[in-house]
Design an enzyme around this catalytic site. Structure first.
Site, PDB file in Angstrom:
ATOM      1  N   TYR A 161     -23.939 -11.638  24.070  1.00  0.00           N
ATOM      2  CA  TYR A 161     -23.388 -10.632  23.148  1.00  0.00           C
ATOM      3  C   TYR A 161     -23.643 -11.094  21.716  1.00  0.00           C
ATOM      4  O   TYR A 161     -22.720 -11.220  20.910  1.00  0.00           O
ATOM      5  CB  TYR A 161     -21.885 -10.451  23.357  1.00  0.00           C
ATOM      6  CG  TYR A 161     -21.460 -10.221  24.783  1.00  0.00           C
ATOM      7  CD1 TYR A 161     -21.385  -8.934  25.299  1.00  0.00           C
ATOM      8  CD2 TYR A 161     -21.125 -11.283  25.613  1.00  0.00           C
ATOM      9  CE1 TYR A 161     -20.984  -8.716  26.607  1.00  0.00           C
ATOM     10  CE2 TYR A 161     -20.719 -11.067  26.930  1.00  0.00           C
ATOM     11  CZ  TYR A 161     -20.652  -9.783  27.423  1.00  0.00           C
ATOM     12  OH  TYR A 161     -20.243  -9.577  28.706  1.00  0.00           O
TER      13      TYR A 161
ATOM     14  N   CYS B 175     -12.014 -10.662  20.937  1.00  0.00           N
ATOM     15  CA  CYS B 175     -11.214  -9.827  20.042  1.00  0.00           C
ATOM     16  C   CYS B 175     -10.107  -9.132  20.827  1.00  0.00           C
ATOM     17  O   CYS B 175      -9.458  -8.225  20.315  1.00  0.00           O
ATOM     18  CB  CYS B 175     -12.089  -8.813  19.319  1.00  0.00           C
ATOM     19  SG  CYS B 175     -13.047  -7.796  20.434  1.00  0.00           S
TER      20      CYS B 175
ATOM     21  N   GLU C 261     -28.323  -9.310  23.817  1.00  0.00           N
ATOM     22  CA  GLU C 261     -27.518  -8.262  23.177  1.00  0.00           C
ATOM     23  C   GLU C 261     -28.054  -6.909  23.631  1.00  0.00           C
ATOM     24  O   GLU C 261     -29.249  -6.747  23.834  1.00  0.00           O
ATOM     25  CB  GLU C 261     -27.634  -8.459  21.650  1.00  0.00           C
ATOM     26  CG  GLU C 261     -27.455  -7.258  20.781  1.00  0.00           C
ATOM     27  CD  GLU C 261     -26.019  -6.752  20.769  1.00  0.00           C
ATOM     28  OE1 GLU C 261     -25.077  -7.560  20.710  1.00  0.00           O
ATOM     29  OE2 GLU C 261     -25.856  -5.513  20.831  1.00  0.00           O
TER      30      GLU C 261
ATOM     31  N   CYS D 120       0.831  -1.198   0.000  1.00  0.00           N
ATOM     32  CA  CYS D 120       0.000   0.000   0.000  1.00  0.00           C
ATOM     33  C   CYS D 120       0.867   1.250   0.000  1.00  0.00           C
ATOM     34  O   CYS D 120       1.749   1.400   0.839  1.00  0.00           O
ATOM     35  CB  CYS D 120      -0.900  -0.007   1.226  1.00  0.00           C
ATOM     36  SG  CYS D 120      -1.842   1.497   1.387  1.00  0.00           S
TER      37      CYS D 120
ATOM     38  N   GLN E 273     -19.643  -8.888  11.656  1.00  0.00           N
ATOM     39  CA  GLN E 273     -18.208  -9.110  11.444  1.00  0.00           C
ATOM     40  C   GLN E 273     -17.780  -8.530  10.092  1.00  0.00           C
ATOM     41  O   GLN E 273     -18.522  -8.641   9.119  1.00  0.00           O
ATOM     42  CB  GLN E 273     -17.902 -10.606  11.467  1.00  0.00           C
ATOM     43  CG  GLN E 273     -18.174 -11.274  12.809  1.00  0.00           C
ATOM     44  CD  GLN E 273     -17.104 -11.003  13.848  1.00  0.00           C
ATOM     45  OE1 GLN E 273     -16.104 -10.335  13.590  1.00  0.00           O
ATOM     46  NE2 GLN E 273     -17.313 -11.496  15.057  1.00  0.00           N
TER      47      GLN E 273
HETATM   48  N1  SAH Z   1     -21.594 -12.467  18.294  1.00  0.00           N
HETATM   49  C1  SAH Z   1     -21.900 -11.372  17.427  1.00  0.00           C
HETATM   50  C2  SAH Z   1     -21.545  -9.996  17.979  1.00  0.00           C
HETATM   51  C3  SAH Z   1     -20.225  -9.847  18.668  1.00  0.00           C
HETATM   52  S1  SAH Z   1     -19.680  -8.177  18.933  1.00  0.00           S
HETATM   53  C4  SAH Z   1     -21.270 -11.576  16.060  1.00  0.00           C
HETATM   54  O1  SAH Z   1     -20.366 -12.401  15.882  1.00  0.00           O
HETATM   55  O2  SAH Z   1     -21.685 -10.913  15.108  1.00  0.00           O
HETATM   56  C5  SAH Z   1     -20.149  -7.846  20.567  1.00  0.00           C
HETATM   57  C6  SAH Z   1     -21.600  -7.457  20.730  1.00  0.00           C
HETATM   58  O3  SAH Z   1     -21.825  -7.226  22.117  1.00  0.00           O
HETATM   59  C7  SAH Z   1     -22.000  -6.167  20.016  1.00  0.00           C
HETATM   60  O4  SAH Z   1     -23.129  -6.435  19.221  1.00  0.00           O
HETATM   61  C8  SAH Z   1     -22.365  -5.211  21.169  1.00  0.00           C
HETATM   62  O5  SAH Z   1     -23.443  -4.356  20.858  1.00  0.00           O
HETATM   63  C9  SAH Z   1     -22.754  -6.158  22.275  1.00  0.00           C
HETATM   64  N2  SAH Z   1     -22.623  -5.709  23.679  1.00  0.00           N
HETATM   65  C10 SAH Z   1     -21.721  -4.850  24.202  1.00  0.00           C
HETATM   66  N3  SAH Z   1     -21.849  -4.794  25.544  1.00  0.00           N
HETATM   67  C11 SAH Z   1     -22.840  -5.657  25.882  1.00  0.00           C
HETATM   68  C12 SAH Z   1     -23.434  -6.065  27.139  1.00  0.00           C
HETATM   69  N4  SAH Z   1     -23.021  -5.568  28.291  1.00  0.00           N
HETATM   70  N5  SAH Z   1     -24.419  -6.987  27.102  1.00  0.00           N
HETATM   71  C13 SAH Z   1     -24.850  -7.505  25.925  1.00  0.00           C
HETATM   72  N6  SAH Z   1     -24.333  -7.163  24.722  1.00  0.00           N
HETATM   73  C14 SAH Z   1     -23.342  -6.241  24.700  1.00  0.00           C
END
Ligand code: SAH
Length: 461
Positions: free
Chosen positions: A318, A414, A339, A78, A289
Site C-alpha cells: 500500500y 489509520c 499500490e 472555530c 498524507q
Molecule cells: N504508504 C502511503 C499510502 C498509504 S494510504 C503513504 O504513507 O503515503 C493507503 C494506500 O493503499 C492508498 O494509496 C490506496 O490507493 C492503496 N490501496 C488501497 N487498497 C489497496 C490494495 N488492495 N492493494 C494495494 N494498495 C491499495
C-alpha cells in the site's frame, strides 16, 4: 411513545455525570446501567441533558447545561465548530485529545485483538495543532442564486458557505475563496446533487508545504467548463503560487469526490513536496498524507521500527507514491512497493528517479495479489511494511506475510479496529507485537493513526 423498562424517556431532562468518551468523541453517562451518549460532554463533568432518542440498550441526549466543567474543557476556537462535522473534539484540550487517542488504541487492541501487556506509547502530537492540512476538498453549491463553497452540515448534505477553516493551511483557504470568486465571475453553476445538474462539484487544493507549489483541481460533472481559458488566466493572476490547474471529470451520482478522468488544464501534472530530504512529485489523484509535519514523525518511526541494517530486502505494501518506500530505500538493500492506483505508481517511479534511488521497484496491483505472486517468484523479504486503508489488510495478504516470515513487520494504520483484528491474526501466526505508537496526524478530529512493530517470536530482537 413510552418505551417500557427504560430508566429514561425521550424529552426527559436529566442531570448526569459523564464517565467515559466514545471513539466518536461523545461523552457517555450511565443511568441505572443504561448508557446515554451525549456529544460535546467530557468525562468528569456533571451536566444537564435532554434525551433525544432511546434504543433498547442505549440512548442519545443533547447537552443543555454544564453544571461542573472538566478542566480538560476549552472553548472551541472555530466559530462553526458546532455546525460542521469536520472536527469533533475542539472542545477538548489538546493534551486531553492526545490522551484520548492513546487510550482508544489501548482499549481496542485489548478488546478486539486480545493484546495486553504491550507498551502503547503516549500519542506523538504537534506543537501547534492548527492550520496543518495541506489539502482541502470543498463542495460547491448555490444559495439564493449565489455560488457557495464550504462544508456539509453535520449529518446532512446541506452545504454551508465558509471563508476559512482553522485546520487548513492558510494558502488553501485563500485559494478556495479565489476560485469561488472567479467561478462566480463567469457564471459557473454549482453541481446540484438532487437534480444531477450543474457544473462545478468540488474544488480540491493541494499545497506542497516545503515548495509552496499549489495545485487547483476543479471537479466537474461533465467535460464542459465554460470560459475555461479566462478562468485559468484569472486563477494564475490571483494565486501566483499555482503551478498546476487540473480538471477532473466525475459524471456519477456519488459521494466520491474524484471521477476517473483527469486533464491538466495548465502547468504541471504534479506538485512537489519534501519530507525530510526526499522530494516527492504528487499528482491530483494520488494519496499523500495531509499533515506534512506529522508525516515526518510517522515515517521516522517507520524507519526506526523497520530497524534496517543495510542487507535487507523490504516490501512496502500500500505504498501510494512511494513515500515510505523511499524512506526505507535510504538504508535497505532493496525495496519493493505495491499500490493499486496506477497514477500513484507512476508518481512513485518518478520519485525514485528524481531522488536517484536505483534499489526500488514498484508494481501496480492489489497487495493481496501481487505479494503472493512475488512469494511464488522466490522473494523473501526481511521486513514488510503495510499501510492499508481503513478496512485493513486482506486475509490473503496476512496469510502471505505469515508464509514469507519476515523478521519484522511494521504496521501503519489509520483505523485501530482493523489494526487490532489483523494483529490478532499475525500474533496467532507467530508474531509478537513489541511496540505501539499513536501519532496525531489529525488534531481536533477523532481520527487516530498508529504505528506498530512486530517481530517473529523465535528471533531475538
Ligand atoms: N504508504 C502511503 C499510502 C498509504 S494510504 C503513504 O504513507 O503515503 C493507503 C494506500 O493503499 C492508498 O494509496 C490506496 O490507493 C492503496 N490501496 C488501497 N487498497 C489497496 C490494495 N488492495 N492493494 C494495494 N494498495 C491499495
Amino acid at each position: 411513545m413510552k418505551q417500557k423498562g427504560l430508566p429514561v424517556q425521550k424529552n426527559d431532562i436529566v442531570e448526569v455525570q459523564i464517565e467515559d468518551l466514545t471513539h466518536e468523541g461523545a461523552g457517555v453517562a450511565k443511568i441505572d446501567g443504561y448508557a446515554l451518549f451525549i456529544p460535546e460532554a467530557i468525562p468528569g463533568e456533571k451536566i444537564e441533558a435532554k434525551v433525544l432518542k432511546t434504543n433498547k440498550g442505549y440512548g442519545f441526549a443533547k447537552l443543555l447545561k454544564i453544571i461542573k466543567a472538566s478542566p480538560n474543557r476549552v472553548e472551541p476556537p472555530c466559530p462553526i465548530f458546532h455546525q460542521c462535522g469536520g472536527c469533533q473534539i475542539q472542545h477538548l484540550s489538546y493534551e486531553a485529545q492526545l490522551k484520548m487517542k492513546q487510550k482508544q488504541v489501548q482499549d481496542v487492541l485489548e478488546r478486539i485483538g486480545g493484546i495486553k501487556d504491550v507498551p502503547v506509547h503516549p500519542t506523538l502530537g504537534m506543537d501547534e495543532p492548527w492550520q496543518y492540512r495541506n489539502k482541502s476538498q470543498v463542495p460547491f453549491g448555490e444559495k439564493d442564486g449565489e455560488l457557495i463553497a464550504g462544508f456539509y452540515q453535520k449529518r446532512s448534505h446541506r452545504i454551508i458557505d465558509m471563508d476559512s477553516c482553522i485546520i487548513q493551511q492558510k494558502e488553501n483557504d485563500i485559494a478556495v475563496q479565489a476560485v469561488k470568486e472567479i467561478a462566480s465571475r463567469y457564471g459557473i453553476r454549482a453541481y446540484d446533487e438532487e437534480k444531477h445538474r450543474g457544473t462545478l462539484r468540488h474544488v480540491v487544493v493541494r499545497q506542497g508545504k516545503k515548495t509552496g507549489e499549489l495545485m487547483i483541481v476543479l471537479v466537474t460533472r461533465g467535460k464542459e467548463l465554460p470560459n475555461k481559458k479566462n478562468i485559468i488566466d484569472d486563477i494564475r493572476e490571483a494565486l501566483p503560487g499555482v503551478t498546476s490547474v487540473v480538471q477532473n471529470i466525475n459524471p456519477k451520482r456519488t459521494n466520491v469526490i474524484f471521477g476517473d478522468e483527469t486533464k491538466v488544464l495548465w502547468g504541471e501534472e504534479y506538485i512537489h513536496d519534501y519530507i525530510g530530504d526526499i522530494r516527492f512529485a504528487i499528482s491530483a489523484r494520488s494519496f499523500y498524507q495531509v499533515n506534512p509535519a506529522q508525516t515526518k514523525v510517522l515515517y521516522d518511526k517507520a524507519l526506526e521500527y523497520a530497524d534496517i541494517k543495510g542487507h535487507e530486502t523490504v516490501i512496502d505494501a500500500y505504498c501510494g507514491i512511494g513515500t515510505i518506500s523511499l524512506f526505507l530505500a535510504q538504508k535497505a538493500k532493496r525495496v519493493l512497493g505495491v499500490e493499486i492506483v496506477p497514477e500513484a505508481i507512476s508518481d512513485a517511479k518518478q520519485n525514485a528517479r528524481i531522488n536517484g534511488f536505483d534499489n526500488v521497484d514498484f508494481a501496480v496491483g492489489e497487495a493481496e495479489k501481487v505479494i503472493p505472486w512475488w512469494y511464488a517468484q522466490g522473494v523473501r523479504p526481511d521486513v514488510i511494511v503495510v499501510d492499508p486503508p481503513r478496512k485493513g489488510c486482506d486475509d490473503k495478504l496476512l496469510e502471505t506475510i505469515l508464509a514469507m516470515k519476515p523478521e519484522r513487520v511494521v504496521y501503519v494504520s489509520c483505523n485501530p479496529a482493523t489494526l487490532a483484528r489483523d494483529l490478532k491474526v499475525l500474533e496467532e501466526g507467530g508474531y509478537k507485537t513489541k511496540e505501539v505508537q499513536p501519532v496525531d496526524m489529525f488534531p481536533q478530529s477523532t481520527h487516530v493513526e498508529v504505528i506498530v512493530k512486530l517481530v517473529l517470536k523465535d528471533t531475538v530482537n
